[in-house]
Design a protein around this motif. Structure first.
Motif, PDB file in Angstrom:
ATOM      1  N   SER A  46      -8.262 100.611  -1.793  1.00  0.00           N
ATOM      2  CA  SER A  46      -7.638  99.689  -2.749  1.00  0.00           C
ATOM      3  C   SER A  46      -7.122 100.470  -3.956  1.00  0.00           C
ATOM      4  CB  SER A  46      -8.642  98.618  -3.191  1.00  0.00           C
ATOM      5  OG  SER A  46      -9.761  99.217  -3.820  1.00  0.00           O
ATOM      6  N   ILE A  47      -5.908 100.131  -4.351  1.00  0.00           N
ATOM      7  CA  ILE A  47      -5.219 100.860  -5.424  1.00  0.00           C
ATOM      8  C   ILE A  47      -4.740  99.865  -6.470  1.00  0.00           C
ATOM      9  CG2 ILE A  47      -3.265 102.374  -5.963  1.00  0.00           C
ATOM     10  CD1 ILE A  47      -3.334 103.243  -2.974  1.00  0.00           C
ATOM     11  N   LEU A  48      -4.979 100.196  -7.744  1.00  0.00           N
ATOM     12  CA  LEU A  48      -4.493  99.393  -8.863  1.00  0.00           C
ATOM     13  C   LEU A  48      -3.346 100.133  -9.535  1.00  0.00           C
ATOM     14  CD1 LEU A  48      -4.734  97.020 -10.892  1.00  0.00           C
ATOM     15  CD2 LEU A  48      -6.367  98.442 -12.170  1.00  0.00           C
ATOM     16  N   THR A  75      -2.568  96.550  -5.581  1.00  0.00           N
ATOM     17  CA  THR A  75      -2.352  95.440  -6.496  1.00  0.00           C
ATOM     18  C   THR A  75      -1.581  95.975  -7.692  1.00  0.00           C
ATOM     19  OG1 THR A  75      -4.395  94.340  -5.813  1.00  0.00           O
ATOM     20  CG2 THR A  75      -3.429  93.654  -7.911  1.00  0.00           C
ATOM     21  N   GLU A 145     -12.807  97.410  -9.831  1.00  0.00           N
ATOM     22  CA  GLU A 145     -12.699  96.730  -8.543  1.00  0.00           C
ATOM     23  C   GLU A 145     -11.886  97.528  -7.521  1.00  0.00           C
ATOM     24  OE1 GLU A 145     -10.952  92.887  -9.289  1.00  0.00           O
ATOM     25  OE2 GLU A 145     -12.171  92.601 -11.095  1.00  0.00           O
ATOM     26  N   PHE A 146     -11.333  98.689  -7.921  1.00  0.00           N
ATOM     27  CA  PHE A 146     -10.426  99.453  -7.061  1.00  0.00           C
ATOM     28  C   PHE A 146     -10.938 100.872  -6.846  1.00  0.00           C
ATOM     29  CE2 PHE A 146      -8.012  96.025  -8.857  1.00  0.00           C
ATOM     30  CZ  PHE A 146      -7.210  95.601  -7.815  1.00  0.00           C
ATOM     31  N   ASP A 147     -10.437 101.513  -5.779  1.00  0.00           N
ATOM     32  CA  ASP A 147     -10.814 102.886  -5.464  1.00  0.00           C
ATOM     33  C   ASP A 147      -9.963 103.917  -6.189  1.00  0.00           C
ATOM     34  OD1 ASP A 147     -12.696 101.941  -3.592  1.00  0.00           O
ATOM     35  OD2 ASP A 147     -11.150 101.819  -2.040  1.00  0.00           O
ATOM     36  N   LYS A 178     -12.900 106.252 -12.162  1.00  0.00           N
ATOM     37  CA  LYS A 178     -12.313 106.218 -10.820  1.00  0.00           C
ATOM     38  C   LYS A 178     -11.279 107.332 -10.718  1.00  0.00           C
ATOM     39  CE  LYS A 178     -14.187 102.330  -9.477  1.00  0.00           C
ATOM     40  NZ  LYS A 178     -14.790 102.013  -8.247  1.00  0.00           N
TER      41      LYS A 178
END
Length: 183
Positions: A46-48, A75, A145-147, A178
């Motif tokens: 998951s990427i922000l 996201t 919430e993201f990797d 992160k």
């Protein structure tokens, strides 16, 4: 063991460079050498990608980099500074603040559409969100919430020759633990 092999490779590579000073340099800076567990790349699912009016154009090279994370969900969050609307409302009135909010919302939706479409074109699962809040606080909170965090160096304010990275980005990277790509 892997670290010992790594040290031997470095010693062999740089043996004739800087004379006998290499051993002294290696001792002083050993904390900067990677540990075996740091050689392992983290799994990214998951990427922000926070964007705003200062940083809403994604360079082609970043798409190429993100393409390596096939299967990851991205996201893209367009964040509009809520404080700016409060200041406009207090100085110019509610009507002007609403006009600015509508214009910013339109700019945000356009940027989200373009970026999300580009990410989908390279095979990533992407979605967009538009938030109103603190540009730094929202990203710091969401990043948990993201990797992976991917952020423009111009996010939050314009960059200049004197300040090649936004103060907002500096604050964010100092508070996020992160992996982060600053482009």
């Amino acid at each position: 063991m892997a670290m010992d092999i790594f040290n031997k490779l470095i010693a062999r590579k740089f043996r004739n460079i800087a004379g006998g000073r290499y051993e002294e340099i290696a001792k002083r800076y050993k904390e900067f050498l990677l540990l075996p567990e740091e050689f392992v790349l983290p799994e990214i699912s998951s990427i922000l990608v926070p964007v705003d009016r200062f940083a809403h154009e994604i360079p082609k090279e970043l798409y190429e980099t993100l393409e390596a994370y096939t299967g990851a969900s991205v996201t893209v969050v367009y964040i509009t500074d809520r404080m700016a609307f409060r200041m406009i409302e207090q100085t110019l009135g509610k009507l002007e603040a609403e006009k600015l909010k509508m214009a910013e919302t339109e700019l945000g939706e356009r940027a989200l559409f373009e970026i999300v479409s580009g990410l989908r074109d390279i095979g990533l699962r992407a979605k967009g969100r538009h938030l109103f809040g603190s540009k730094s606080d929202e990203v710091i909170k969401l990043a948990g919430e993201f990797d992976l965090l991917v952020i423009s160096r111009g996010y939050g304010s314009e960059i200049t020759k004197i300040s090649p990275i936004s103060p907002v980005v500096l604050k964010i990277v100092q508070h996020v633990d992160k992996p982060t790509i600053v482009y």
